[in-house]
Design an enzyme around this catalytic site. Structure first.
Site, PDB file in Angstrom:
ATOM      1  N   SER A 125      49.393  32.539  45.977  1.00  0.00           N
ATOM      2  CA  SER A 125      50.011  31.576  45.081  1.00  0.00           C
ATOM      3  C   SER A 125      49.678  31.878  43.621  1.00  0.00           C
ATOM      4  O   SER A 125      48.537  32.163  43.269  1.00  0.00           O
ATOM      5  CB  SER A 125      49.534  30.165  45.436  1.00  0.00           C
TER       6      SER A 125
ATOM      7  N   LYS B 211      54.179  29.838  43.748  1.00  0.00           N
ATOM      8  CA  LYS B 211      53.286  29.260  42.751  1.00  0.00           C
ATOM      9  C   LYS B 211      53.141  27.774  43.053  1.00  0.00           C
ATOM     10  O   LYS B 211      54.102  27.115  43.465  1.00  0.00           O
ATOM     11  CB  LYS B 211      53.890  29.471  41.361  1.00  0.00           C
TER      12      LYS B 211
ATOM     13  N   ILE C 203      46.147  28.814  33.543  1.00  0.00           N
ATOM     14  CA  ILE C 203      47.565  28.569  33.303  1.00  0.00           C
ATOM     15  C   ILE C 203      47.883  27.080  33.315  1.00  0.00           C
ATOM     16  O   ILE C 203      48.727  26.603  32.572  1.00  0.00           O
ATOM     17  CB  ILE C 203      48.426  29.301  34.356  1.00  0.00           C
TER      18      ILE C 203
ATOM     19  N   LEU D 183      49.011  25.285  36.090  1.00  0.00           N
ATOM     20  CA  LEU D 183      50.116  24.952  37.001  1.00  0.00           C
ATOM     21  C   LEU D 183      51.431  24.739  36.273  1.00  0.00           C
ATOM     22  O   LEU D 183      52.187  23.811  36.553  1.00  0.00           O
ATOM     23  CB  LEU D 183      49.763  23.732  37.857  1.00  0.00           C
TER      24      LEU D 183
ATOM     25  N   CYS E 203      42.893  21.246  42.553  1.00  0.00           N
ATOM     26  CA  CYS E 203      43.392  20.523  41.382  1.00  0.00           C
ATOM     27  C   CYS E 203      42.391  19.436  40.990  1.00  0.00           C
ATOM     28  O   CYS E 203      41.702  18.883  41.841  1.00  0.00           O
ATOM     29  CB  CYS E 203      44.729  19.845  41.680  1.00  0.00           C
TER      30      CYS E 203
ATOM     31  N   ASN F  87      40.160  30.100  46.736  1.00  0.00           N
ATOM     32  CA  ASN F  87      40.746  30.015  45.409  1.00  0.00           C
ATOM     33  C   ASN F  87      39.822  30.743  44.430  1.00  0.00           C
ATOM     34  O   ASN F  87      38.818  31.335  44.831  1.00  0.00           O
ATOM     35  CB  ASN F  87      40.931  28.549  45.000  1.00  0.00           C
TER      36      ASN F  87
ATOM     37  N   GLY G 206      47.007  38.956  45.606  1.00  0.00           N
ATOM     38  CA  GLY G 206      47.285  38.206  44.395  1.00  0.00           C
ATOM     39  C   GLY G 206      47.206  39.020  43.131  1.00  0.00           C
ATOM     40  O   GLY G 206      48.161  39.671  42.717  1.00  0.00           O
TER      41      GLY G 206
END
Length: 324
Positions: free
Chosen positions: A33, A57, A83, A85, A142, A206, A285
């Site tokens: 992602s 994404k 970034i 999101l 998040c 992640n 990735g």
């Protein structure tokens, strides 16, 4: 006189198909992602229809402009990004990107995100039923806007709240992958909370939180100071997390569930390490930014490595390094 060695399977005889919590993928290699958008640009270099899946994404409910620039910085063994999101929102994804992937013959895994469990659930609800979607990856890395910005994935209760809300929104038949953060004290506790709340499998990992300082300006290189570290630097950490999750399952500390390994995969050797440690599939990735042909090359290299070692399928190699 010793018996002749059993013939090894030819490269073409290795079964690449994987079962991801009931969803069959043609290959164990996916994109990660955030590194290939929804696959349009990548398709010029790698046949996205030949990959296990294109992981989109992370998408939120409404369009987002993301964080201020500079928001990417190269590091000696990877990169930092913050970034934020950025994206056009879930409705744009459903209207434009997912139909293109379906027409191309590609399998999609949609990464969903939100500021609270209710937003995660609504995004997931709007995605379910779109053509070509094989699974949802729930990006719990998040910030929880209702809890002083604490990242969901750093707390078992917050992680469970998100997975429970998404599961309730999409029903029992949708494959949900909980994407875990390595920046925790007890990864197994977080994984257990996710699986018990409704996750079908786990994605590990992640990015790691990092900071890089520009010695010329004597200021952090990213506008918001911290960013997510990805690339070759984090591969041993990702392999450790995959190993830890698989070991916990073998010990009965976690329910059996597929693990998707991601973090620094740039070659067939990297992918095979993930598989041997316990990953049923892998994601490519950051390597895509330097070489967009990487996902296809990783598939070819992985097949050759499996054949050389006598494996007839990817499934036979999953967790093989844990054997007594």
């Amino acid at each position: 006189m010793s018996a002749p060695a059993a013939p090894r399977p030819a490269k073409s005889a290795v079964d690449l198909a994987v079962d991801l919590a009931g969803t069959r993928l043609r290959s164990p290699v996916m994109t990660a992602s955030g590194c290939a958008a929804a696959g349009r640009e990548l398709d010029a270099f790698t046949d996205v229809a030949a990959l296990g899946a294109v992981v989109t994404k992370s998408v939120m409910l409404s369009p987002r402009s993301g964080r201020p620039t500079p928001r990417m910085a190269e590091t000696p063994a990877g990169m930092l990004n913050s970034i934020g999101l950025q994206g056009g929102g879930v409705d744009a994804l459903v209207e434009h990107d997912l139909p293109w992937l379906a027409e191309r013959g590609a399998t999609a895994v949609v990464s969903v995100a939100g500021g609270d469990p209710e937003e995660f659930a609504e995004v997931a609800r709007r995605v379910v039923g779109a053509p070509g979607v094989a699974a949802l990856e729930v990006n719990i890395s998040c910030p929880n806007v209702a809890n002083r910005g604490l990242v969901f994935a750093c707390d078992p209760g917050s992680s469970a709240a998100v997975l429970g809300a998404v599961r309730a929104a999409v029903g029992d038949d949708v494959v949900l992958l909980a994407k875990l953060s390595p920046d925790v004290t007890d990864l197994v506790a977080i994984a257990r909370a996710c699986l018990e709340a409704g996750a079908s499998g786990l994605t590990a990992i992640n990015t790691l939180l990092g900071v890089d300082v520009d010695v010329r300006t004597m200021r952090p290189r990213l506008a918001v100071t911290t960013g997510g570290l990805s690339g070759p630097a984090i591969r041993p950490v990702a392999v450790r997390c995959v190993w830890q999750l698989r070991a916990a399952m073998l010990a009965g500390l976690l329910p059996e569930a597929p693990v998707v390994g991601t973090g620094g995969v740039a070659s067939g050797v990297d992918a095979l390490q993930m598989v041997l440690a316990g990953a049923s599939a892998v994601q490519v990735g950051t390597a895509v930014f330097a070489d967009p042909t990487t996902p296809g090359r990783v598939v070819d290299e992985l097949v050759a490595l499996l054949a050389e070692r006598g494996f007839a399928s990817v499934a036979e190699a999953v967790g093989f390094a844990h054997r007594p």
